[in-house]
Design an enzyme around this catalytic site. Structure first.
Site, PDB file in Angstrom:
ATOM      1  N   PHE A 206       3.133  -5.187  -1.490  1.00  0.00           N
ATOM      2  CA  PHE A 206       3.240  -5.058  -0.034  1.00  0.00           C
ATOM      3  C   PHE A 206       3.150  -3.590   0.398  1.00  0.00           C
ATOM      4  O   PHE A 206       3.616  -2.706  -0.321  1.00  0.00           O
ATOM      5  CB  PHE A 206       4.575  -5.653   0.465  1.00  0.00           C
ATOM      6  CG  PHE A 206       4.704  -7.119   0.186  1.00  0.00           C
ATOM      7  CD1 PHE A 206       5.265  -7.566  -1.011  1.00  0.00           C
ATOM      8  CD2 PHE A 206       4.190  -8.050   1.082  1.00  0.00           C
ATOM      9  CE1 PHE A 206       5.345  -8.926  -1.292  1.00  0.00           C
ATOM     10  CE2 PHE A 206       4.274  -9.411   0.810  1.00  0.00           C
ATOM     11  CZ  PHE A 206       4.854  -9.849  -0.383  1.00  0.00           C
ATOM     12  N   GLY A 207       2.575  -3.364   1.557  1.00  0.00           N
ATOM     13  CA  GLY A 207       2.585  -2.031   2.142  1.00  0.00           C
ATOM     14  C   GLY A 207       3.913  -1.805   2.858  1.00  0.00           C
ATOM     15  O   GLY A 207       4.742  -2.704   2.958  1.00  0.00           O
TER      16      GLY A 207
ATOM     17  N   HIS B  63      -8.246  -1.681  -6.181  1.00  0.00           N
ATOM     18  CA  HIS B  63      -6.999  -1.749  -6.955  1.00  0.00           C
ATOM     19  C   HIS B  63      -6.699  -3.218  -7.214  1.00  0.00           C
ATOM     20  O   HIS B  63      -6.258  -3.943  -6.324  1.00  0.00           O
ATOM     21  CB  HIS B  63      -5.893  -1.082  -6.132  1.00  0.00           C
ATOM     22  CG  HIS B  63      -4.530  -1.171  -6.736  1.00  0.00           C
ATOM     23  ND1 HIS B  63      -3.389  -0.901  -5.992  1.00  0.00           N
ATOM     24  CD2 HIS B  63      -4.105  -1.472  -7.978  1.00  0.00           C
ATOM     25  CE1 HIS B  63      -2.321  -1.049  -6.768  1.00  0.00           C
ATOM     26  NE2 HIS B  63      -2.731  -1.388  -7.981  1.00  0.00           N
TER      27      HIS B  63
ATOM     28  N   ASP C  43       0.325   5.719  -5.332  1.00  0.00           N
ATOM     29  CA  ASP C  43       0.116   4.671  -4.323  1.00  0.00           C
ATOM     30  C   ASP C  43       1.440   3.966  -4.028  1.00  0.00           C
ATOM     31  O   ASP C  43       2.055   3.375  -4.913  1.00  0.00           O
ATOM     32  CB  ASP C  43      -0.895   3.653  -4.877  1.00  0.00           C
ATOM     33  CG  ASP C  43      -1.087   2.446  -3.971  1.00  0.00           C
ATOM     34  OD1 ASP C  43      -1.862   1.552  -4.345  1.00  0.00           O
ATOM     35  OD2 ASP C  43      -0.452   2.389  -2.903  1.00  0.00           O
TER      36      ASP C  43
ATOM     37  N   ASP D 105      -6.912  -2.955  -1.731  1.00  0.00           N
ATOM     38  CA  ASP D 105      -5.905  -3.629  -2.566  1.00  0.00           C
ATOM     39  C   ASP D 105      -6.247  -5.104  -2.708  1.00  0.00           C
ATOM     40  O   ASP D 105      -6.336  -5.810  -1.708  1.00  0.00           O
ATOM     41  CB  ASP D 105      -4.521  -3.505  -1.909  1.00  0.00           C
ATOM     42  CG  ASP D 105      -3.962  -2.105  -2.037  1.00  0.00           C
ATOM     43  OD1 ASP D 105      -3.533  -1.549  -1.021  1.00  0.00           O
ATOM     44  OD2 ASP D 105      -3.987  -1.561  -3.159  1.00  0.00           O
TER      45      ASP D 105
HETATM   46  C1  DX5 Z   1       1.176  -2.047  -2.766  1.00  0.00           C
HETATM   47  C2  DX5 Z   1      -0.043  -1.456  -2.122  1.00  0.00           C
HETATM   48  C3  DX5 Z   1       0.415  -0.412  -1.117  1.00  0.00           C
HETATM   49  C4  DX5 Z   1      -0.676   0.140  -0.275  1.00  0.00           C
HETATM   50  C5  DX5 Z   1      -0.197   1.400   0.397  1.00  0.00           C
HETATM   51  O1  DX5 Z   1       0.804  -3.062  -3.620  1.00  0.00           O
HETATM   52  O2  DX5 Z   1      -0.883  -0.878  -3.107  1.00  0.00           O
HETATM   53  O3  DX5 Z   1       1.028   0.627  -1.840  1.00  0.00           O
HETATM   54  O4  DX5 Z   1      -1.797   0.391  -0.988  1.00  0.00           O
HETATM   55  O5  DX5 Z   1       0.627   0.984   1.401  1.00  0.00           O
HETATM   56  P1  DX5 Z   1       1.749   1.953   2.027  1.00  0.00           P
HETATM   57  O6  DX5 Z   1       1.144   3.337   2.094  1.00  0.00           O
HETATM   58  O7  DX5 Z   1       2.008   1.373   3.382  1.00  0.00           O
HETATM   59  O8  DX5 Z   1       2.890   1.873   1.089  1.00  0.00           O
END
Ligand code: DX5
Length: 229
Positions: free
Chosen positions: A147-148, A70, A179, A40
């Site tokens: 953010f994750g 990404h 995602d 990312d």
């Molecule tokens: C958001 C990121 C997240 C990441 C995945 O911008 O793209 O979606 O890749 O993180 P999780 O699986 O923790 O949501």
């Protein structure tokens, strides 16, 4: 060559990796059968966060992974060459950050890599469907990018269903990637809708045993995936 829509693939996202032991974690998921990672890239403008540069793509490639980058940036085509140089296999731009999805995809393919196009939750899927003939990976965000660790937006599944129908009807070789917030509870729903590339960050790398978490996710996704009939 990994062929889309044959069986779903779980794609750990480096964003959730533990930077103090990322190499170890990558070795662990690789040993568990993982062969595709997502990197990312965030510019602090398109999304309110900053993340990785090309060196993280280089790290993933040095460990033998297939890599999609990404680009959550306002100028994806300007930075694209840096990630091609670093060895990425797929480059995904956001439709919200380009003038025209079809043109952007063709520009990315001209760089010699596979081209992806992403839509945020509030962006309709129509623009993505209109660009499919030039698209190697269609990314449906199931969280607001940046953010994750956010909650999976199940309301995005109709976009996946629509993409699956269009790709299968035209026999296109295009991945449907989901995602954001993907975990052991909702991955079956995403795979059943037709997603065949499932990005999971926290569900893998925040788990006590990332390798076991990866295996569990892949088993669930494969059990639920609905390939072209
Ligand atoms: C958001 C990121 C997240 C990441 C995945 O911008 O793209 O979606 O890749 O993180 P999780 O699986 O923790 O949501």
């Amino acid at each position: 060559m990994i062929v889309a829509s044959k069986a779903p693939v779980v794609v750990p996202s480096l964003l959730a990796g533990d930077l103090s032991r990322l190499g170890e974690q990558l070795d662990a998921v690789k040993a568990a059968g993982c062969h595709w990672l997502s990197v990312d890239v965030m510019d602090g403008h398109f999304v309110p966060n900053l993340s990785f540069g090309p060196d993280f793509v280089k790290l993933a490639k040095s460990k033998g992974f297939y890599v999609d980058t990404h680009l959550m940036v306002t100028n994806p085509l300007d930075v694209a060459p840096w990630f091609v140089e670093a060895g990425t296999d797929i480059l995904t731009a956001h439709i919200e950050a380009v003038k025209d999805g079809r043109t952007a995809l063709q520009a990315i393919r001209k760089l010699g890599v596979k081209a992806g196009l992403a839509v945020k939750p509030n962006t309709p899927v129509d623009g993505l469907i209109a660009a499919l003939e030039f698209c190697d990976l269609a990314l449906v965000m199931t969280v607001e990018p940046g953010f994750g660790g956010q909650k999976f937006l199940a309301g995005m599944m109709p976009k996946v269903v629509a993409l699956r129908a269009e790709i299968d009807a035209n026999n296109l070789n295009c991945w449907i990637q989901v995602d954001g917030g993907v975990n052991a509870v909702n991955i079956s729903q995403a795979a059943a809708a037709g997603a065949d590339s499932l990005v999971a960050g926290s569900a893998v790398f925040a788990a006590n045993d990332p390798a076991a978490a990866f295996r569990e996710l892949e088993l669930k996704a494969r059990a639920a995936f609905k390939p072209q009939q």
